[in-house]
Each structure stands twice: as structure tokens, then as C-alpha cells.
Write an enzyme that holds these catalytic residues in place. Structure first.
Site, mmCIF file in Angstrom:
data_model
loop_
_atom_site.group_PDB
_atom_site.id
_atom_site.type_symbol
_atom_site.label_atom_id
_atom_site.label_comp_id
_atom_site.label_asym_id
_atom_site.label_seq_id
_atom_site.Cartn_x
_atom_site.Cartn_y
_atom_site.Cartn_z
ATOM 1 N N GLU B 49 39.680 15.267 59.479
ATOM 2 C CA GLU B 49 40.811 15.895 60.162
ATOM 3 C C GLU B 49 40.740 17.420 60.162
ATOM 4 O O GLU B 49 41.241 18.081 61.071
ATOM 5 C CB GLU B 49 42.137 15.445 59.558
ATOM 6 C CG GLU B 49 42.511 13.996 59.879
ATOM 7 C CD GLU B 49 41.924 13.003 58.890
ATOM 8 O OE1 GLU B 49 41.103 13.414 58.038
ATOM 9 O OE2 GLU B 49 42.284 11.811 58.970
ATOM 10 N N PHE B 111 53.607 4.295 51.034
ATOM 11 C CA PHE B 111 52.160 4.360 51.195
ATOM 12 C C PHE B 111 51.801 5.417 52.242
ATOM 13 O O PHE B 111 52.363 5.431 53.331
ATOM 14 C CB PHE B 111 51.620 2.987 51.623
ATOM 15 C CG PHE B 111 50.133 2.996 51.875
ATOM 16 C CD1 PHE B 111 49.237 3.267 50.842
ATOM 17 C CD2 PHE B 111 49.625 2.755 53.154
ATOM 18 C CE1 PHE B 111 47.871 3.286 51.078
ATOM 19 C CE2 PHE B 111 48.263 2.773 53.388
ATOM 20 C CZ PHE B 111 47.378 3.049 52.347
ATOM 21 N N GLN B 112 50.883 6.286 51.889
ATOM 22 C CA GLN B 112 50.415 7.363 52.767
ATOM 23 C C GLN B 112 51.529 8.297 53.226
ATOM 24 O O GLN B 112 51.530 8.789 54.350
ATOM 25 C CB GLN B 112 49.647 6.798 53.965
ATOM 26 C CG GLN B 112 48.365 6.102 53.511
ATOM 27 C CD GLN B 112 47.368 5.898 54.615
ATOM 28 O OE1 GLN B 112 47.735 5.669 55.765
ATOM 29 N NE2 GLN B 112 46.089 5.984 54.273
ATOM 30 N N LYS B 161 56.884 6.824 62.170
ATOM 31 C CA LYS B 161 56.455 5.639 62.906
ATOM 32 C C LYS B 161 57.593 4.998 63.723
ATOM 33 O O LYS B 161 57.399 4.601 64.861
ATOM 34 C CB LYS B 161 55.900 4.619 61.909
ATOM 35 C CG LYS B 161 55.695 3.252 62.471
ATOM 36 C CD LYS B 161 54.253 2.819 62.431
ATOM 37 C CE LYS B 161 54.105 1.504 63.176
ATOM 38 N NZ LYS B 161 52.788 0.940 63.060
ATOM 39 N N MET B 475 26.756 35.544 50.610
ATOM 40 C CA MET B 475 27.686 36.666 50.494
ATOM 41 C C MET B 475 28.192 36.812 49.058
ATOM 42 O O MET B 475 28.356 37.920 48.553
ATOM 43 C CB MET B 475 28.865 36.480 51.450
ATOM 44 C CG MET B 475 29.791 37.668 51.509
ATOM 45 S SD MET B 475 28.898 39.164 51.990
ATOM 46 C CE MET B 475 29.305 39.238 53.728
HETATM 47 C C1 TPP Z 1 36.186 27.180 52.058
HETATM 48 C C2 TPP Z 1 35.631 28.379 51.385
HETATM 49 N N1 TPP Z 1 35.220 28.318 50.106
HETATM 50 C C3 TPP Z 1 34.712 29.408 49.498
HETATM 51 C C4 TPP Z 1 34.623 30.597 50.164
HETATM 52 C C5 TPP Z 1 34.072 31.838 49.453
HETATM 53 N N2 TPP Z 1 32.846 32.285 50.101
HETATM 54 C C6 TPP Z 1 32.813 33.304 50.991
HETATM 55 S S1 TPP Z 1 31.310 33.596 51.602
HETATM 56 C C7 TPP Z 1 30.622 32.383 50.675
HETATM 57 C C8 TPP Z 1 29.157 32.086 50.751
HETATM 58 C C9 TPP Z 1 28.770 31.461 52.019
HETATM 59 O O1 TPP Z 1 27.474 30.965 51.901
HETATM 60 P P1 TPP Z 1 26.667 30.467 53.143
HETATM 61 O O2 TPP Z 1 27.494 29.604 54.003
HETATM 62 O O3 TPP Z 1 25.379 29.914 52.684
HETATM 63 O O4 TPP Z 1 26.464 31.796 53.992
HETATM 64 P P2 TPP Z 1 25.646 33.134 53.701
HETATM 65 O O5 TPP Z 1 26.601 34.086 53.075
HETATM 66 O O6 TPP Z 1 24.499 32.779 52.819
HETATM 67 O O7 TPP Z 1 25.241 33.559 55.061
HETATM 68 C C10 TPP Z 1 31.600 31.768 49.889
HETATM 69 C C11 TPP Z 1 31.325 30.700 48.922
HETATM 70 C C12 TPP Z 1 35.087 30.633 51.489
HETATM 71 N N3 TPP Z 1 35.072 31.754 52.223
HETATM 72 N N4 TPP Z 1 35.546 29.520 52.085
#
Ligand code: TPP
Lengths: 161, 561
Positions: B49, B111-112, B161, B475
């Protein structure tokens, strides 16, 4: 600074939690809040006492205005208004204090609304200053319990909030 | 004739011109799905979803229309939260319809059951629980109106529902009247004049354009204003494409990973003209040193955005497009001869910054992620829709994929949602079947909604996924490198699937490049393929995104590499 804000809202379920959620979600404080239906049963009015610097109050009023169910927001603190609160004070009452409790209640134009062998319950209404003064004087006589409504407020004269 | 709630819902969608919705069925929405079975509305069955909501969001960003998602109660509804919060932060108009247990069971831990109206209150623009089928048509009308008008945003409609099953006469309201909701579109005339005077007086003006420019379809007006008066333009992450990135007046993005030139221009300008931008902390850096010598004009439809983070000299509450149009009208009456000469020193100063530090990267034996993005730009000629995940991939895409048009850039700006890009690309591709839609992804992010490969294969949505695969949560690793002494605590992602095989397992095409020479070929092959593709680019592992302004530091104090 403390501000008294009135919020006119659609009288629908969930509106109160929208308003309260806005405060909690943004880290704003609520000192007191009272709410009830107005003359128009589809509309409710809230009186909220809150505090913050100008910028916070500006955000609070703007954010409140942004809620879809909020019809009108007025910060009464900007003008002349009447604010009142009701307090119920349950006093420990014994032979030595009963007369003094009655006397103080009368001075503050309170009403004894309940009596038991060991307690008197006083109903008091007034602005902040009066309530504060009354409670200070009653304190040494033995307050058992108090309950306050929070402030309700209305603008003076012909203006309406 | 009486219609059931389910039939009324579908009729309302038709009245709103909805042709495509994204969803996932369940017990309490079975009646709706039953009506959907015979209707002309296209339903795309996602695999989670969250993806339905992101897809509706991507659809909305790409088309400017309201996106729609349909989910069941309880877990179906709670799975939409990230999607709603993402759309809320970026002001994207979507309507999410969730099923709910029958009204008689609400509050009984049925439920749900989940109190989805309660849960989504802080991450929707507004939400509704429909308690009576007689209210349904009106509520749907209001939901679409609220989602799309004023500052747009997500609206959730929760449908028990029994409401779906019971029936009433259907009539769709012509108009909406909400006592408490009257967005102000026209800026205050006095303020508009004041702003024009300030613009004409300024020696070093700078436009700072945000996502509001795109939301209000104001690109043409913005471009006309900048070009008429030779005002340089910097854009936020959300504003990219709002002004042509390849125009000489474009300084690119500002803020944490903005260009040297843009950040210096903000620091030195004497007038900052903020349009549809909200002074996010990723943009301003240290607030006290943001545009320190400038007067600030701020145009925004949302009064709460004004003077929230930064004190503004000339606030204008109104629709960006209309306010810009008024400015242009007034400026037409001004004498602007001699302006070229007056503005030249400022443009020269900017040219100096630009020449000093351009966006660049070192070329080595390894594939540089920036190079992949540049090649994507080159091979497509920029004629495509780009979505991104979150992280370095997003910033490199923002820096190196120069965008010239609005609504071609789908990225989670406000919430920074990993897993957004792929489903958003699905939404855009569903809206524009013939367009090239590319998700620029990280290897971490793509795994957050990778299950949607099944969706693109099933519906023949030829989305292209370009993974900048650094086998890190890049990042976060970059922050650990800079601020935590290279202690790469739980950011190493060595245990990833073989993305080529994974694509194949789902019935898509998988391609891989391990050397720079292979990049172009993989892209050409991937784009030429008539179906969904994963392109796995094995890039230099420890590449960083630069320039970078560390959080809470002044924009002028950029780390350049
Ligand atoms: C849902 C979610 N969880 C955690 C983060 C924290 N976060 C920001 S950038 C990042 C790393 C992303 O890694 P990747 O997708 O491999 O991209 P890259 O930076 O290597 O291009 C994380 C964990 C986030 N922005 N969103």
C-alpha cells in the site's frame, strides 16, 4: 507572554483533537482549554490560554486558521476582553474553620454548593486575579481538592469574536 | 434510483475525471472492488500500500491532477502513512480512500480495525470518516477540492463497510462550501506594488524558487520575470525544473548540496525574491547567516510558511502564478532601459563564482555515479521524467541531471522518503505511457519497494531503474566519513541481491555496467528496451556529494570536496 485565543469551529467529532494535536505536534503549550457549543449548534467555541513569544503566537493563530474545520480565530489579548474561570474548592471544614470559610466565600461572592460533616464545597467565579487571591486565602484553612474549568473569554462591547 | 456507497464512490471518482487509481484490496473494500470490476476506471494493483500512495503522488506531480489510492482497513490503511506524510511535506494533492470496519464495530478492536483518521490527522491536510452514506458524495467533493486547492495536500477518506453497502439517491454537489476554508489566491495589491518597487531598486536581486512554482504552474511567469529583468534564479530541490536549468540565469540548486555559485549569491544578494519556497533548514543552513544583507520578499499561498523560519520584509500571501503575473503587469509599465548596465556588475560577480567552482568530479578507472547521471541526461536529451530515491543518488540526480521543464522531477524533498522513487515512477508512467520514466536509485532505497517490479511487469509499465550501486547506504556513510571518523556503523550493504537476476526473476530486463566504457551502452540498451529495466551501475564506493554545507552551518562555508 500569556495569550487568550478563541477558536470558533465546526461542531464535528474530531475537531477538538485536531486543535489539540496541532499544539502537541508543534510543541506549543496549552495552559487551559474550554469548549462548548455556541448559540448555533453546528458551531462550537473554544477558549485556549497559551503562551509564547510573538512569533510562536503568530504561528499558533495561523496554524489554527489553516485547519479546515476552524471558522475563526481571535487573539483576545490584542484587545479588551473579559475572562472568567470557575473553580470548585472542597475545603476541610471543622468547628474552628467553618466560620472563616463562610466569611471568605462571601467576600469573594462564592457559593457553598455542598456540605458534609467535614467539608464545604465552594463555587467561585472570577478573573485570574480574583481566583488566585481567593485560593491563597483559603489555602491555610485546608483545601482538600480543587477543580477549575479553565478560562472562558469574550470581547468587551459590541465587537464579537 | 438508489445507489450503494460503493457505486456512489465510483461515480464520484468519475465526476472528478479520475481514470487511474492505485490500490490493494481487502475484506471491507470488497464491495468497492466489485463495482470497480465493471467500471472504466483503471486500477493498478501494487504489491504494497505504501507504493499505491507514492504512485498516486507521482501521478499527481507529473500530471498536476489529483492522484488517488484505494486501500483496505487496518494494515492496509496503516501502510499508507509514509506515503501520506511524504505527500503532506511536499504539498502534493492526493486522495486516499481507506476501508473501515462497520460503524457499529468502530472502537471495539474489531478485526483489522485501526483508528486511521486519528493516526493520519497530523500527516494529512484533512481527513474524513464517513458515517452515513448520505454524506458520501459531499465528502468526496470536499476531499478533492481540499486536496487540490490552496496549498495542495493529501486527504484521506475513511469508509466503513456498512456505509459502502447501504444505499441512497446519488447527487454530486456542484460546488463546495466550507465555512473555515477559503484559500487566498490574490496577493495584497499594496504588497505586490511594494515588491515590484523593491525589485526595481535592487542592485543584486536573486530569485529563490521552490516547489510552489511547480504546484501553481507558474514556470512561464517565473521565466518571463527572470529574463525580463536579468535576475538570476536558484531553485530548491523541489523547485527544479521550475526554471530552465540550462538557462544562463540558472544557478542551479542552493542549500546543503547546492552549487557554490548559488550559495554565494544567496549570501551576497541585496534582495531575495522567494517564490513558493519555505526556507527549509536544508536550504538555509545557519539561519542567522542566510541572506544576511538582503531584504526578503516572500510569496506563498500558505500564511503559516511566511516568517516561520526567516524574518520576511515583504510578505505576500497568494498563489505564485497570479502574483507573478501581477508583477509582470506592473513591470511592463516600468522603464527598464539601462537595466543591462545596472545589473551587469552583479551578473559578473556571479559569473566569477560560477567559473571558480563548477559541479565536477574526478574521472578514474571506476564508474563515477555523477557520470552515470550525466550520461542519462545526454542519452535522453533531458526528454524524460526523472524520479529519485533518497540519498546521494537523489543529490547527484539534482546536481547533474539538468532539468528544463516542470513536472519532470519526482523526488521526496520534505520527508526524504527512501523507497519513494520507484512507485512514484510507476504513477508517472501510468499517466504517460509513451514517456521515458527513469528512477535514479540507490541500492539501499530501491530495496524498500523492490516488490513493485511485479507491478511494472504485470501492467507493462516500462519504468527504467538506474541503480547507482555503491553497496553502502551512501549518504549516511558520507556523514559517518565526515563527522564520525569513518566509523561505518551499519551502513555497509554488501548483502544485496544480484539486481540483474532479480529483474529477471520478476520478468524484467536486467543490465549491468562495471566499467565506465559500459555505461553508455547499458543506458542505450535499457532505454531502447520495450519494458521495465533495472540498470545496475557498480559505481565508485566511497564517492561523496559535494559541495556540502554541514547541517547548521552558514551557506558560505561550503565543503568543496
Ligand atoms: C525510509 C528511510 N529510512 C532511512 C532514511 C535515512 N537515510 C537517508 S539517505 C540514506 C542512505 C540511502 O542509501 P542508498 O539508497 O543506497 O543511496 P545512496 O545514498 O547510496 O545513493 C538513509 C538510510 C531515509 N531517508 N528514509
Amino acid at each position: 507572554m500569556r495569550h487568550t485565543i478563541t477558536v470558533t469551529v465546526e461542531n464535528e467529532f474530531g475537531v477538538l483533537s485536531r486543535v489539540v494535536g496541532l499544539f502537541s505536534g508543534r510543541g506549543f503549550n496549552i495552559d487551559s482549554l474550554s469548549v462548548a457549543e455556541t448559540m448555533d449548534p453546528t458551531v462550537s467555541r473554544m477558549t485556549i490560554v497559551t503562551r509564547g513569544d510573538d512569533q510562536i503566537i503568530e504561528q499558533i493563530t495561523k496554524q489554527l486558521n489553516k485547519l479546515v474545520n476552524v471558522i475563526k480565530v481571535v487573539d483576545l489579548t490584542m484587545g479588551d476582553y473579559i475572562g472568567r474561570e470557575m473553580v470548585l474548592v472542597k475545603m476541610n471544614a471543622n468547628e474552628k474553620t467553618k466560620a472563616e470559610i463562610l466569611r471568605l466565600s462571601e467576600i469573594f461572592r462564592g457559593k457553598i454548593v455542598d456540605v458534609s460533616p467535614s467539608t464545604y464545597t465552594i463555587e467561585l467565579t472570577g478573573d485570574d486575579g480574583k481566583i488566585k487571591a481567593a485560593l491563597e486565602l483559603l489555602q491555610p484553612l485546608g483545601i482538600k481538592e480543587i477543580v477549575r474549568t479553565g478560562r472562558v473569554a469574550i470581547q468587551r462591547g459590541s465587537v464579537s469574536a | 434510483m438508489k445507489l450503494t456507497g460503493a457505486e456512489i464512490l465510483i461515480e464520484c471518482l468519475k465526476k472528478e475525471g479520475v481514470e487511474t487509481i492505485f490500490g490493494y484490496p481487502g475484506g471491507v473494500v470488497l464491495n468497492i472492488y466489485d463495482v470497480l470490476y465493471d467500471s472504466d476506471i483503471r486500477h493498478i494493483l501494487v504489491r504494497h500500500e505504501q507504493a499505491a500512495v507514492h504512485a498516486a503522488d507521482g501521478f499527481a506531480r507529473a500530471t498536476g491532477k489529483v492522484g488517488v489510492a484505494l486501500v483496505t482497513s487496518g494494515p492496509g490503511a496503516t501502510n499508507t502513512i509514509t506515503g501520506l506524510a511524504t505527500a503532506y511535506m511536499d504539498s502534493i494533492p492526493i486522495v486516499v480512500i481507506s476501508g473501515q470496519v462497520p460503524t457499529g464495530l468502530i472502537g471495539n478492536d474489531a478485526f483489522q480495525e485501526a483508528d486511521i483518521v486519528g493516526i493520519t490527522r497530523p500527516c494529512t491536510k484533512h481527513n474524513f470518516l464517513v458515517k452515513d452514506v448520505a454524506d458520501l458524495a459531499r465528502i468526496m467533493k470536499e476531499a478533492f477540492y481540499i486536496a487540490a486547492s490552496g496549498r495542495p495536500g493529501p486527504v484521506l477518506v475513511d469508509l466503513p463497510k456498512d456505509v459502502v453497502v447501504s444505499s441512497t439517491k446519488f447527487s454530486y454537489p456542484e460546488s463546495v462550501s466550507l465555512r473555515g476554508y477559503n484559500p487566498n489566491y490574490e496577493g495584497h495589491p499594496g504588497q505586490i506594488k511594494k515588491a515590484v518597487a523593491a525589485i526595481m531598486e535592487a542592485k543584486k536581486p536573486l530569485i529563490y524558487a521552490g516547489g510552489g512554482v511547480i504546484l501553481s504552474n507558474a514556470s512561464a511567469e517565473l521565466t518571463a520575470l527572470a529574463k525580463k529583468l536579468d535576475i538570476p534564479v536558484t531553485m530548491t530541490l523541489m523547485g527544479l525544473g521550475g526554471f530552465p536549468g540550462s538557462d544562463p540565469l540558472s544557478l542551479g540548486m542552493l542549500g546543503m548540496h547546492g552549487t557554490y555559485c548559488a550559495n554565494m549569491a544567496v549570501t551576497e544578494c541585496d534582495l531575495l525574491i522567494a517564490v513558493g519556497a519555505r526556507f527549509d533548514d536544508r536550504v538555509t543552513g545557519k539561519v542567522d547567516e542566510f541572506a544576511p544583507g538582503a531584504r526578503i520578499i516572500h510569496v506563498d499561498i500558505d500564511p503559516t510558511s511566511i516568517s516561520k523560519n526567516v524574518k520576511v520584509d515583504i510578505p505576500i500571501v497568494g498563489d505564485v502564478k497570479r502574483v507573478l503575473a501581477k508583477w509582470l503587469e506592473l513591470i511592463d509599465k516600468e522603464n527598464i532601459s539601462g537595466r543591462d548596465e545596472e545589473i551587469k556588475p552583479w551578473l559578473d560577480e556571479i559569473a566569477g563564482w560560477r567559473a571558480h567552482h563548477t559541479l565536477s568530479y574526478e574521472k578514474t578507472e571506476e564508474i563515477k555515479p555523477q557520470y552515470v547521471v550525466e550520461m542519462l541526461r545526454e542519452v535522453t536529451g533531458g526528454d524524460c521524467i526523472i524520479s529519485t530515491e533518497v540519498g546521494q543518488n537523489q543529490m547527484w540526480a539534482a546536481q547533474f541531471f539538468t532539468l528544463d521543464k516542470p513536472r519532470c522531477w519526482l523526488t521526496s524533498g520534505g520527508l526524504g522518503t527512501m523507497g519513494y522513487g520507484f512507485p512514484a515512477a510507476i504513477g508517472a508512467q501510468a499517466a504517460f505511457p509513451g514517456k521515458t520514466v527513469i528512477d535514479i536509485a540507490g541500492d539501499g532505497s530501491i530495496q524498500m519497494n523492490i516488490q513493485e517490479l511485479a507491478t511494472v511487469v504485470q501492467y507493462k509499465l516500462p519504468v527504467k531503474i538506474a541503480i547507482l550501486n555503491n553497496r553502502y547506504l551512501g549518504m549516511v556513510r558520507q556523514w559517518q566519513e565526515l563527522f564520525y571518523g569513518k566509523r561505518y556503523s551499519h551502513t555497509v550493504m554488501d548483502y544485496a541481491p544480484d539486481f540483474v537476476k532479480l529483474a529477471e526473476a520478476y520478468g524484467a530486463l536486467g543490465l549491468r555496467a562495471t566499467k565506465p566504457e559500459e555505461v553508455r551502452e547499458v543506458i542505450e540498451k535499457g532505454l531502447a528496451h520495450d519494458g521495465p529495466v533495472i540498470m545496475d551501475f557498480q559505481v565508485a564506493r566511497e564517492e561523496g556529494v559535494y559541495p556540502m554545507v554541514p547541517a547548521g552551518v552558514a551557506l558560505s562555508k561550503m565543503l568543496l570536496a
